[in-house]
Design a protein around this motif. Structure first.
Motif, PDB file in Angstrom:
ATOM      1  N   TYR A 144      32.984  69.902  50.213  1.00 27.57           N
ATOM      2  CA  TYR A 144      32.925  70.247  48.794  1.00 27.57           C
ATOM      3  C   TYR A 144      32.632  69.023  47.922  1.00 27.57           C
ATOM      4  O   TYR A 144      32.664  69.114  46.698  1.00 27.57           O
ATOM      5  CB  TYR A 144      34.244  70.886  48.373  1.00 27.57           C
ATOM      6  CG  TYR A 144      34.646  72.046  49.263  1.00 27.57           C
ATOM      7  CD1 TYR A 144      34.029  73.289  49.138  1.00 27.57           C
ATOM      8  CD2 TYR A 144      35.620  71.899  50.240  1.00 27.57           C
ATOM      9  CE1 TYR A 144      34.375  74.346  49.960  1.00 27.57           C
ATOM     10  CE2 TYR A 144      35.976  72.953  51.069  1.00 27.57           C
ATOM     11  CZ  TYR A 144      35.346  74.175  50.923  1.00 27.57           C
ATOM     12  OH  TYR A 144      35.689  75.222  51.746  1.00 27.57           O
ATOM     13  N   SER A 145      32.342  67.908  48.568  1.00 23.32           N
ATOM     14  CA  SER A 145      32.013  66.675  47.857  1.00 23.32           C
ATOM     15  C   SER A 145      30.521  66.658  47.514  1.00 23.32           C
ATOM     16  O   SER A 145      29.737  67.476  48.033  1.00 23.32           O
ATOM     17  CB  SER A 145      32.340  65.472  48.737  1.00 23.32           C
ATOM     18  OG  SER A 145      31.407  65.376  49.806  1.00 23.32           O
ATOM     19  N   PRO A 146      30.081  65.729  46.658  1.00 19.19           N
ATOM     20  CA  PRO A 146      28.641  65.625  46.381  1.00 19.19           C
ATOM     21  C   PRO A 146      27.812  65.468  47.644  1.00 19.19           C
ATOM     22  O   PRO A 146      26.764  66.122  47.786  1.00 19.19           O
ATOM     23  CB  PRO A 146      28.557  64.391  45.476  1.00 19.19           C
ATOM     24  CG  PRO A 146      29.872  64.360  44.772  1.00 19.19           C
ATOM     25  CD  PRO A 146      30.871  64.817  45.796  1.00 19.19           C
ATOM     26  N   GLY A 172      35.297  71.956  37.587  1.00 14.51           N
ATOM     27  CA  GLY A 172      34.612  70.756  38.045  1.00 14.51           C
ATOM     28  C   GLY A 172      33.682  71.054  39.202  1.00 14.51           C
ATOM     29  O   GLY A 172      32.598  70.458  39.313  1.00 14.51           O
ATOM     30  N   PHE A 173      34.078  71.973  40.076  1.00 16.49           N
ATOM     31  CA  PHE A 173      33.248  72.323  41.220  1.00 16.49           C
ATOM     32  C   PHE A 173      31.987  73.049  40.761  1.00 16.49           C
ATOM     33  O   PHE A 173      30.903  72.819  41.294  1.00 16.49           O
ATOM     34  CB  PHE A 173      34.041  73.184  42.198  1.00 16.49           C
ATOM     35  CG  PHE A 173      33.309  73.479  43.475  1.00 16.49           C
ATOM     36  CD1 PHE A 173      33.003  72.463  44.362  1.00 16.49           C
ATOM     37  CD2 PHE A 173      32.931  74.772  43.783  1.00 16.49           C
ATOM     38  CE1 PHE A 173      32.318  72.729  45.550  1.00 16.49           C
ATOM     39  CE2 PHE A 173      32.249  75.041  44.961  1.00 16.49           C
ATOM     40  CZ  PHE A 173      31.946  74.024  45.847  1.00 16.49           C
ATOM     41  N   ARG A 175      30.436  72.608  37.936  1.00 11.92           N
ATOM     42  CA  ARG A 175      29.555  71.578  37.381  1.00 11.92           C
ATOM     43  C   ARG A 175      28.892  70.775  38.498  1.00 11.92           C
ATOM     44  O   ARG A 175      27.701  70.435  38.418  1.00 11.92           O
ATOM     45  CB  ARG A 175      30.340  70.642  36.459  1.00 11.92           C
ATOM     46  CG  ARG A 175      30.758  71.277  35.146  1.00 11.92           C
ATOM     47  CD  ARG A 175      31.248  70.217  34.154  1.00 11.92           C
ATOM     48  NE  ARG A 175      32.416  69.496  34.657  1.00 11.92           N
ATOM     49  CZ  ARG A 175      33.670  69.871  34.435  1.00 11.92           C
ATOM     50  NH1 ARG A 175      33.924  70.976  33.729  1.00 11.92           N
ATOM     51  NH2 ARG A 175      34.681  69.155  34.905  1.00 11.92           N
ATOM     52  N   LEU A 176      29.649  70.476  39.537  1.00 16.16           N
ATOM     53  CA  LEU A 176      29.118  69.693  40.639  1.00 16.16           C
ATOM     54  C   LEU A 176      27.981  70.438  41.342  1.00 16.16           C
ATOM     55  O   LEU A 176      26.945  69.839  41.672  1.00 16.16           O
ATOM     56  CB  LEU A 176      30.235  69.370  41.619  1.00 16.16           C
ATOM     57  CG  LEU A 176      29.863  68.534  42.853  1.00 16.16           C
ATOM     58  CD1 LEU A 176      29.196  67.227  42.441  1.00 16.16           C
ATOM     59  CD2 LEU A 176      31.103  68.255  43.691  1.00 16.16           C
ATOM     60  N   THR A 178      25.961  72.531  40.082  1.00 22.31           N
ATOM     61  CA  THR A 178      24.803  72.463  39.195  1.00 22.31           C
ATOM     62  C   THR A 178      24.144  71.092  39.260  1.00 22.31           C
ATOM     63  O   THR A 178      22.910  70.973  39.297  1.00 22.31           O
ATOM     64  CB  THR A 178      25.217  72.785  37.752  1.00 22.31           C
ATOM     65  OG1 THR A 178      25.815  74.087  37.720  1.00 22.31           O
ATOM     66  CG2 THR A 178      24.022  72.766  36.814  1.00 22.31           C
ATOM     67  N   GLN A 179      24.957  70.041  39.301  1.00 17.97           N
ATOM     68  CA  GLN A 179      24.422  68.682  39.371  1.00 17.97           C
ATOM     69  C   GLN A 179      23.647  68.443  40.666  1.00 17.97           C
ATOM     70  O   GLN A 179      22.667  67.696  40.677  1.00 17.97           O
ATOM     71  CB  GLN A 179      25.567  67.676  39.244  1.00 17.97           C
ATOM     72  CG  GLN A 179      26.192  67.631  37.858  1.00 17.97           C
ATOM     73  CD  GLN A 179      27.519  66.881  37.828  1.00 17.97           C
ATOM     74  OE1 GLN A 179      27.929  66.297  38.848  1.00 17.97           O
ATOM     75  NE2 GLN A 179      28.180  66.888  36.693  1.00 17.97           N
ATOM     76  N   ILE A 180      24.069  69.093  41.739  1.00 19.87           N
ATOM     77  CA  ILE A 180      23.371  68.941  43.013  1.00 19.87           C
ATOM     78  C   ILE A 180      21.984  69.577  42.937  1.00 19.87           C
ATOM     79  O   ILE A 180      21.060  69.167  43.635  1.00 19.87           O
ATOM     80  CB  ILE A 180      24.199  69.586  44.147  1.00 19.87           C
ATOM     81  CG1 ILE A 180      25.503  68.811  44.349  1.00 19.87           C
ATOM     82  CG2 ILE A 180      23.419  69.648  45.461  1.00 19.87           C
ATOM     83  CD1 ILE A 180      25.330  67.372  44.747  1.00 19.87           C
ATOM     84  N   ARG A 217      19.592  65.774  42.092  1.00 22.57           N
ATOM     85  CA  ARG A 217      20.834  65.505  42.803  1.00 22.57           C
ATOM     86  C   ARG A 217      21.177  64.031  42.778  1.00 22.57           C
ATOM     87  O   ARG A 217      20.345  63.177  42.979  1.00 22.57           O
ATOM     88  CB  ARG A 217      20.726  65.978  44.259  1.00 22.57           C
ATOM     89  CG  ARG A 217      20.694  67.477  44.388  1.00 22.57           C
ATOM     90  CD  ARG A 217      20.597  67.872  45.830  1.00 22.57           C
ATOM     91  NE  ARG A 217      19.273  67.574  46.352  1.00 22.57           N
ATOM     92  CZ  ARG A 217      19.032  67.276  47.628  1.00 22.57           C
ATOM     93  NH1 ARG A 217      20.041  67.193  48.466  1.00 22.57           N
ATOM     94  NH2 ARG A 217      17.820  67.048  48.055  1.00 22.57           N
ATOM     95  N   HIS A 219      24.253  61.847  44.570  1.00 28.19           N
ATOM     96  CA  HIS A 219      25.444  61.948  45.428  1.00 28.19           C
ATOM     97  C   HIS A 219      25.630  60.660  46.185  1.00 28.19           C
ATOM     98  O   HIS A 219      24.700  59.915  46.442  1.00 28.19           O
ATOM     99  CB  HIS A 219      25.319  63.116  46.419  1.00 28.19           C
ATOM    100  CG  HIS A 219      24.101  63.030  47.299  1.00 28.19           C
ATOM    101  ND1 HIS A 219      24.118  62.363  48.503  1.00 28.19           N
ATOM    102  CD2 HIS A 219      22.852  63.522  47.140  1.00 28.19           C
ATOM    103  CE1 HIS A 219      22.930  62.463  49.064  1.00 28.19           C
ATOM    104  NE2 HIS A 219      22.137  63.142  48.282  1.00 28.19           N
TER     105      HIS A 219
END
Length: 221
Positions: A144-146, A172-173, A175-176, A178-180, A217, A219
């Motif tokens: 579940y990390s970047p 937060g997850f 948003r993450l 989406t950031q990926i 992305r 990460h």
């Protein structure tokens, strides 16, 4: 800590220490995870789905139910005892999904299954631990990390779906994801479909080329 399977009457429970991880009477949200993800798969009958976490077999069984006869479902389970239980005392609960010819068992870390081939899966379903925060194994947090989500992104084909089950919401997850670069839908479902506790599901789509994907992305390793 060691996983323990116990039975009371017709109900089965898997625990770690004094914490109940799952019970055979509460799998409605896991069923929905597989149903909704498989409904979004474009290739349908020929799809290849990766299920992370065997549990009591319900997510696997629901995926098989909603896929065609030439589909493949690889289920990754790290704990050998869980596979043995699903071939033995738990087999009848979900209709013996490990005996389905479309099922392939990967006895190991689902993270390793990501690396078999890029764009290998039409869907990845993560039903591991309590969701983005690991409980049974700290290393599960990587999924579940970047870096873990980026690996899932690369393992999906264009238009592929990452479905994630969680015992609780996590802004937060969202948003993450989406950031990926995923396009994200979040939903809340009941543990027994119409009653019981509320669980959170994410359906994150890897956009098709030229479809206006989300942020680039970023990460770490």
């Amino acid at each position: 800590m060691t996983l323990v399977l116990s039975q009371r009457g017709t109900e089965f429970v898997i625990r770690i220490g004094t914490v109940t991880l799952m019970g055979s009477t509460m799998h409605g949200s896991e069923d929905v995870l597989a149903e909704r993800a498989c409904a979004r798969i474009a290739r349908g009958a020929a799809a290849h789905v990766l299920v992370g976490g065997l549990g009591m077999g319900y997510t696997l069984a629901a995926a098989l139910q909603h896929l065609g006869p030439t589909a493949r479902v690889t289920v990754a389970e790290l704990v050998p005892a869980v596979v043995e239980w699903n071939r033995g005392p738990l087999a009848h609960l979900a209709g013996r999904p490990l005996e389905d010819p479309r099922t392939v068992v990967w006895e190991g870390d689902v993270a390793a299954a990501y690396k078999v081939k890029r764009a290998a899966y039409d869907a990845i379903l993560l039903d591991i631990d309590n969701g983005p925060t690991g409980l049974t194994r700290t290393k599960n947090n990587w999924l579940y990390s970047p870096a873990g989500l980026a690996a899932a992104f690369d393992a999906l084909c264009e238009g592929g779906i990452l479905g994630v089950w969680s015992i609780a919401p996590d802004r937060g997850f969202t948003r993450l994801l989406t950031q990926i670069g995923f396009e994200v839908e979040e939903d809340t479902v009941r543990s027994r479909r119409t009653k019981g506790g509320r669980h959170t599901l994410w359906f994150a789509t890897r956009p098709r080329a030229g479809a206006g994907a989300g942020p680039k992305r970023r990460h770490g390793k």
